[in-house]
Motif scaffolding. Structure first.
Motif, PDB file in Angstrom:
ATOM      1  N   MET A   1       1.351 -59.886 -10.969  1.00 14.50           N
ATOM      2  CA  MET A   1       1.515 -60.235 -12.379  1.00 14.50           C
ATOM      3  C   MET A   1       2.087 -61.633 -12.526  1.00 14.50           C
ATOM      4  SD  MET A   1       0.288 -57.740 -13.807  1.00 14.50           S
ATOM      5  CE  MET A   1      -0.279 -56.199 -13.175  1.00 14.50           C
ATOM      6  N   ASP A   2       2.936 -62.043 -11.562  1.00 13.57           N
ATOM      7  CA  ASP A   2       3.499 -63.393 -11.532  1.00 13.57           C
ATOM      8  C   ASP A   2       3.752 -63.765 -10.081  1.00 13.57           C
ATOM      9  OD1 ASP A   2       4.737 -65.822 -11.842  1.00 13.57           O
ATOM     10  OD2 ASP A   2       6.407 -65.067 -13.037  1.00 13.57           O
ATOM     11  N   ALA A   3       2.810 -64.483  -9.485  1.00 13.39           N
ATOM     12  CA  ALA A   3       2.905 -64.828  -8.062  1.00 13.39           C
ATOM     13  C   ALA A   3       4.178 -65.608  -7.762  1.00 13.39           C
ATOM     14  CB  ALA A   3       1.677 -65.625  -7.623  1.00 13.39           C
ATOM     15  N   GLY A   4       4.622 -66.433  -8.696  1.00  7.80           N
ATOM     16  CA  GLY A   4       5.817 -67.243  -8.484  1.00  7.80           C
ATOM     17  C   GLY A   4       7.088 -66.445  -8.357  1.00  7.80           C
ATOM     18  N   SER A   5       7.124 -65.239  -8.899  1.00  8.46           N
ATOM     19  CA  SER A   5       8.327 -64.403  -8.776  1.00  8.46           C
ATOM     20  C   SER A   5       8.127 -63.247  -7.798  1.00  8.46           C
ATOM     21  CB  SER A   5       8.749 -63.873 -10.153  1.00  8.46           C
ATOM     22  OG  SER A   5       7.769 -62.986 -10.647  1.00  8.46           O
ATOM     23  N   SER A   6       7.004 -63.238  -7.106  1.00 10.37           N
ATOM     24  CA  SER A   6       6.719 -62.198  -6.121  1.00 10.37           C
ATOM     25  C   SER A   6       7.632 -62.343  -4.905  1.00 10.37           C
ATOM     26  CB  SER A   6       5.255 -62.311  -5.675  1.00 10.37           C
ATOM     27  OG  SER A   6       5.034 -61.637  -4.461  1.00 10.37           O
ATOM     28  N   ASP A   7       8.182 -61.224  -4.438  1.00 12.70           N
ATOM     29  CA  ASP A   7       9.012 -61.252  -3.229  1.00 12.70           C
ATOM     30  C   ASP A   7       8.223 -61.758  -2.029  1.00 12.70           C
ATOM     31  OD1 ASP A   7      11.232 -60.335  -4.564  1.00 12.70           O
ATOM     32  OD2 ASP A   7      10.994 -58.249  -3.924  1.00 12.70           O
ATOM     33  N   GLU A   8       6.966 -61.337  -1.920  1.00 13.15           N
ATOM     34  CA  GLU A   8       6.156 -61.691  -0.757  1.00 13.15           C
ATOM     35  C   GLU A   8       5.562 -63.097  -0.839  1.00 13.15           C
ATOM     36  OE1 GLU A   8       2.364 -60.002   1.849  1.00 13.15           O
ATOM     37  OE2 GLU A   8       3.066 -58.863   0.118  1.00 13.15           O
ATOM     38  N   PHE A   9       5.154 -63.515  -2.031  1.00 10.64           N
ATOM     39  CA  PHE A   9       4.406 -64.766  -2.157  1.00 10.64           C
ATOM     40  C   PHE A   9       5.120 -65.878  -2.925  1.00 10.64           C
ATOM     41  CE2 PHE A   9       1.227 -61.380  -1.715  1.00 10.64           C
ATOM     42  CZ  PHE A   9       0.570 -61.833  -0.585  1.00 10.64           C
ATOM     43  N   GLY A  10       6.166 -65.553  -3.671  1.00  9.90           N
ATOM     44  CA  GLY A  10       6.805 -66.521  -4.563  1.00  9.90           C
ATOM     45  C   GLY A  10       7.346 -67.766  -3.896  1.00  9.90           C
ATOM     46  N   ALA A  11       7.795 -67.646  -2.652  1.00 10.35           N
ATOM     47  CA  ALA A  11       8.382 -68.798  -1.958  1.00 10.35           C
ATOM     48  C   ALA A  11       7.347 -69.588  -1.156  1.00 10.35           C
ATOM     49  CB  ALA A  11       9.507 -68.326  -1.037  1.00 10.35           C
ATOM     50  N   ARG A  12       6.095 -69.162  -1.164  1.00  8.38           N
ATOM     51  CA  ARG A  12       5.067 -69.866  -0.397  1.00  8.38           C
ATOM     52  C   ARG A  12       4.729 -71.198  -1.054  1.00  8.38           C
ATOM     53  NH1 ARG A  12       1.384 -66.562   3.090  1.00  8.38           N
ATOM     54  NH2 ARG A  12       2.513 -64.637   3.427  1.00  8.38           N
ATOM     55  N   ALA A  13       4.621 -72.201  -0.235  1.00  5.77           N
ATOM     56  CA  ALA A  13       4.314 -73.537  -0.746  1.00  5.77           C
ATOM     57  C   ALA A  13       2.995 -73.545  -1.502  1.00  5.77           C
ATOM     58  CB  ALA A  13       4.268 -74.536   0.401  1.00  5.77           C
ATOM     59  N   SER A  14       2.018 -72.788  -1.035  1.00  2.00           N
ATOM     60  CA  SER A  14       0.712 -72.801  -1.695  1.00  2.00           C
ATOM     61  C   SER A  14       0.783 -72.216  -3.099  1.00  2.00           C
ATOM     62  CB  SER A  14      -0.322 -72.052  -0.859  1.00  2.00           C
ATOM     63  OG  SER A  14       0.073 -70.705  -0.682  1.00  2.00           O
TER      64      SER A  14
ATOM     65  N   THR B   1       1.008 -65.327 -17.088  1.00  2.00           N
ATOM     66  CA  THR B   1       1.477 -64.243 -16.232  1.00  2.00           C
ATOM     67  C   THR B   1       0.975 -62.929 -16.831  1.00  2.00           C
ATOM     68  OG1 THR B   1       3.553 -64.042 -17.434  1.00  2.00           O
ATOM     69  CG2 THR B   1       3.552 -65.480 -15.493  1.00  2.00           C
ATOM     70  N   GLY B   2       0.791 -61.936 -15.992  1.00  2.00           N
ATOM     71  CA  GLY B   2       0.345 -60.624 -16.468  1.00  2.00           C
ATOM     72  C   GLY B   2      -1.076 -60.610 -16.985  1.00  2.00           C
ATOM     73  N   ALA B   3      -1.912 -61.534 -16.532  1.00  2.00           N
ATOM     74  CA  ALA B   3      -3.293 -61.607 -17.024  1.00  2.00           C
ATOM     75  C   ALA B   3      -4.142 -60.442 -16.529  1.00  2.00           C
ATOM     76  CB  ALA B   3      -3.944 -62.924 -16.609  1.00  2.00           C
ATOM     77  N   PHE B   4      -3.745 -59.825 -15.418  1.00  2.00           N
ATOM     78  CA  PHE B   4      -4.527 -58.730 -14.849  1.00  2.00           C
ATOM     79  C   PHE B   4      -3.702 -57.448 -14.835  1.00  2.00           C
ATOM     80  CE2 PHE B   4      -5.803 -62.630 -12.443  1.00  2.00           C
ATOM     81  CZ  PHE B   4      -6.993 -62.832 -13.116  1.00  2.00           C
ATOM     82  N   SER B   5      -4.313 -56.372 -15.297  1.00  2.00           N
ATOM     83  CA  SER B   5      -3.659 -55.064 -15.309  1.00  2.00           C
ATOM     84  C   SER B   5      -4.052 -54.280 -14.056  1.00  2.00           C
ATOM     85  CB  SER B   5      -4.101 -54.280 -16.552  1.00  2.00           C
ATOM     86  OG  SER B   5      -5.491 -53.967 -16.447  1.00  2.00           O
TER      87      SER B   5
END
Length: 190
Positions: A118-131, A164-168
């Motif tokens: 829903m928000d990649a930037g706040s994801s535990d797994e992906f949020g800190a990735r540079a990409s 954010t939240g564009a996909f359900s």
């Protein structure tokens, strides 16, 4: 990853990204790849014409179905991932320029499950990735097609860098169904 550790990792990555930008090094997978350790075999070769047509038709269906900004199809041919069709994502030198988070693709391949953020930037797994930081990805959906052999043979990817939240969850299920259809079409013409 705990919130303080994730925030520290994001802060470190952002500092590192700004250092690269000052050096004039923008968006290159040689820098992103070090951080994400992307391990999937890739090819810059286009899809064969018959497969490209099936991929284009499937991307059209995705565009009609989901509320997205950008979308891509991928196919695994001769053991290497190739970009199939694209909507609003540059594909020239795709694997080196990394205009999306390759880690999200790799996660879908490795888990054989839809990645829905829903928000990649706040994801535990992906949020800190540079990409994720560099590409500004917010909402992401990436669905694999798993063939009869149990191997992932195709991927559908959609993102939105604005909302954010564009996909359900329903959108994630729909994308899985569309990925399965893409896989069947590619298999039938390939």
């Amino acid at each position: 990853m705990s919130a303080p550790r994730r925030d520290k990792a994001r802060e470190t990555n952002i500092s590192w990204i700004f250092a690269l930008l000052k050096q004039g090094k923008t968006g290159s997978a040689q820098y992103l790849g070090r951080m994400e350790d992307f391990q999937l075999p890739t090819s810059d070769q286009p899809l064969p014409d018959k497969l490209q047509s099936a991929s284009d038709q499937m991307l059209d269906e995705v565009l009609l179905t989901l509320k997205l900004e950008r979308a891509l199809t991928f196919a695994k041919i001769d053991g290497a991932w190739r970009v199939g069709s694209s909507h609003e994502v540059p594909t020239d030198d795709f694997w080196n320029m990394a205009p999306i988070s390759l880690g999200i693709l790799e996660s879908a391949v490795n888990t054989k499950e839809v990645v829905l953020l829903m928000d990649a930037g706040s994801s535990d797994e992906f949020g800190a990735r540079a990409s994720v930081v560099l590409t500004g990805i917010r909402s992401v959906a990436c669905a694999p097609y798993v063939g009869e052999s149990g191997e992932v043979l195709a991927l559908l990817y959609a993102d939105n860098r604005i909302q954010t939240g564009a996909f359900s969850k329903d959108d994630g299920e729909t994308l899985m169904e569309l990925a399965a259809e893409l896989g069947r079409r590619l298999t039938s013409v390939g």
